[in-house]
Design an enzyme around this catalytic site. Structure first.
Site, short mmCIF file in Angstrom:
data_model
loop_
_atom_site.label_atom_id
_atom_site.label_comp_id
_atom_site.label_asym_id
_atom_site.label_seq_id
_atom_site.Cartn_x
_atom_site.Cartn_y
_atom_site.Cartn_z
N ASP A 21 46.92 40.98 34.95
CA ASP A 21 45.92 39.90 34.98
C ASP A 21 46.35 38.86 33.97
O ASP A 21 47.21 39.12 33.11
CB ASP A 21 44.53 40.47 34.62
CG ASP A 21 43.47 39.38 34.59
OD1 ASP A 21 43.40 38.60 35.56
OD2 ASP A 21 42.73 39.27 33.59
N SER A 22 45.73 37.69 34.05
CA SER A 22 46.02 36.64 33.08
C SER A 22 45.54 37.01 31.68
O SER A 22 45.91 36.38 30.71
CB SER A 22 45.34 35.35 33.53
OG SER A 22 43.96 35.58 33.70
N CYS A 84 44.13 39.59 39.01
CA CYS A 84 43.73 38.20 38.80
C CYS A 84 43.56 37.50 40.15
O CYS A 84 44.50 37.44 40.95
CB CYS A 84 44.83 37.52 37.98
SG CYS A 84 44.53 35.80 37.64
N GLU A 163 33.28 35.69 28.21
CA GLU A 163 34.06 36.14 27.05
C GLU A 163 33.26 35.99 25.76
O GLU A 163 33.43 36.75 24.81
CB GLU A 163 35.39 35.38 26.99
CG GLU A 163 36.24 35.74 28.20
CD GLU A 163 37.72 35.57 28.02
OE1 GLU A 163 38.14 35.08 26.96
OE2 GLU A 163 38.45 35.92 28.96
N CYS A 195 36.58 36.12 40.95
CA CYS A 195 37.19 35.98 39.63
C CYS A 195 36.93 37.28 38.87
O CYS A 195 35.84 37.87 39.01
CB CYS A 195 36.57 34.80 38.87
SG CYS A 195 37.13 34.65 37.17
N HIS A 197 36.10 37.90 35.97
CA HIS A 197 35.00 37.92 35.00
C HIS A 197 33.60 38.00 35.64
O HIS A 197 32.64 38.35 34.97
CB HIS A 197 35.04 36.64 34.16
CG HIS A 197 36.19 36.59 33.20
ND1 HIS A 197 37.50 36.73 33.59
CD2 HIS A 197 36.22 36.39 31.86
CE1 HIS A 197 38.29 36.62 32.53
NE2 HIS A 197 37.53 36.42 31.47
N1 DGL Z 1 41.71 36.27 35.72
C1 DGL Z 1 41.38 34.96 36.22
C2 DGL Z 1 40.92 35.07 37.68
O1 DGL Z 1 40.48 36.11 38.12
C3 DGL Z 1 40.32 34.29 35.36
C4 DGL Z 1 40.82 33.84 34.00
C5 DGL Z 1 41.91 32.77 34.08
O2 DGL Z 1 41.61 31.60 34.40
O3 DGL Z 1 43.06 33.10 33.86
O4 DGL Z 1 41.00 34.12 38.40
#
Ligand code: DGL
Length: 304
Positions: A21-22, A84, A163, A195, A197
């Site tokens: 993931d990012s 991600c 977050e 997403c 989050h």
């Molecule tokens: N993990 C990213 C997503 O699911 C969200 C956070 C980011 O912008 O990197 O799109």
């Protein structure tokens, strides 16, 4: 540990599943994998040094997604889960073309979940700016059912709010009401949480959208899809209890606290890797091999 080369043969079922993931958000997907596939070893890589992906260009997201996968391949994983949504939307086809192991994204499973859930054919999709701009969810939904009405809405402020831990905060309600207005106006009955989050925002989203709207967690759907992919490839590990390792490219502020909120359990040992050094050394070898595999046709992008 495997050498820094793209393996030709599939690893065996005892090998770990790789998840990237990012940043930290992908732990919501790991949570689902732990629940559904308790026997699997999991190696998680969060690219916390380069987050966010959700505002970056397609080329950058593709490059980052490949590099994150190189790290996981170097750990000998038998499959790569792209937790991600942004990376899935933009890079899944590149990854599928070049990675020698099965690649599971979150978009296709999320779409399947929405197709199963909707009754009135009106589906909302929320995600980062890049995910929504890519049109990946919309395209796959309409390819499966051209009669659907798809209402897409980028919700970039949700990531920092989650977050920050402002889950049921007044400010979050205010922002959610504003973002979700077009979905309410179009009377969607199903919303894809596109997403990493957003599953944490379920209480807020549920209240703003109302009880009649079904929320599809693409992480849950992806976990089911991975199980199916592993079973079909003869790679499912049904051992009693898997081990989990967590790597990050940077150790961010409040990581432990935020990470545990995402994972809904205590985070065991987390290792920070010198990702720049990895890319300069082993990463270069992966890139060189990948270039050899590269044929003249342009590489398509996402949708998974
Ligand atoms: N993990 C990213 C997503 O699911 C969200 C956070 C980011 O912008 O990197 O799109």
């Amino acid at each position: 540990m495997s050498p820094a080369t793209l393996p030709d043969a599939l690893p065996d079922r005892a090998a770990p599943v790789g998840v990237f993931d990012s940043g930290i958000g992908g732990l919501t997907v790991v949570r689902q994998l732990m629940r559904l596939l308790p026997g699997e070893d999991i190696i998680y890589f969060g690219d916390t040094a380069r987050i966010p992906y959700g505002t970056k260009s397609d080329d950058t997201v593709k490059r980052f997604a490949l590099e994150d996968s190189f790290f996981l391949l170097d750990q000998g994983v038998k499959a790569v889960v792209v937790a991600c949504n942004t990376a899935s939307a933009i890079a899944i086809q590149v990854l599928r073309r070049f990675l020698p192991v099965p690649v599971v994204g979150v978009i296709e499973p999320g779409v399947q979940g929405a197709l199963r859930e909707t009754r009135n054919g009106r589906v909302g999709v929320i995600g980062t700016a890049t995910t929504i701009r890519s049109g990946a969810y919309r395209r796959l939904l309409l390819a499966a059912r051209p009669d659907l009405q798809v209402v897409s809405q980028p919700c970039p402020l949700f990531v920092p709010l989650v977050e920050e831990g402002w889950i049921e905060d007044e400010a979050t309600y205010l922002i959610a009401r504003r973002y979700l207005q077009p979905l309410l106006e179009n009377r969607v009955d199903t919303v894809i949480l596109g997403c990493t989050h957003y599953p944490l925002l379920r209480p807020v989203l549920g209240k703003v959208l109302g009880p009649g709207v079904r929320l599809v967690d693409s992480g849950v759907e992806a976990a089911h899809h991975l199980k199916q992919v592993l079973a079909e490839a003869g790679l499912l590990n049904t051992r009693r209890r898997g081990e989990h390792r967590f790597y990050l490219s940077d150790f961010p502020y409040k990581f432990q606290e935020i990470g545990e909120r995402f994972l809904e359990r205590t985070l065991p040992h987390v290792e920070t890797v010198n990702f720049e050094a990895f890319l300069l050394n082993k990463g270069r070898r992966f890139w060189a091999q990948l270039e050899k595999r590269w044929h003249s046709a342009p590489v398509p992008g996402g949708d998974g």
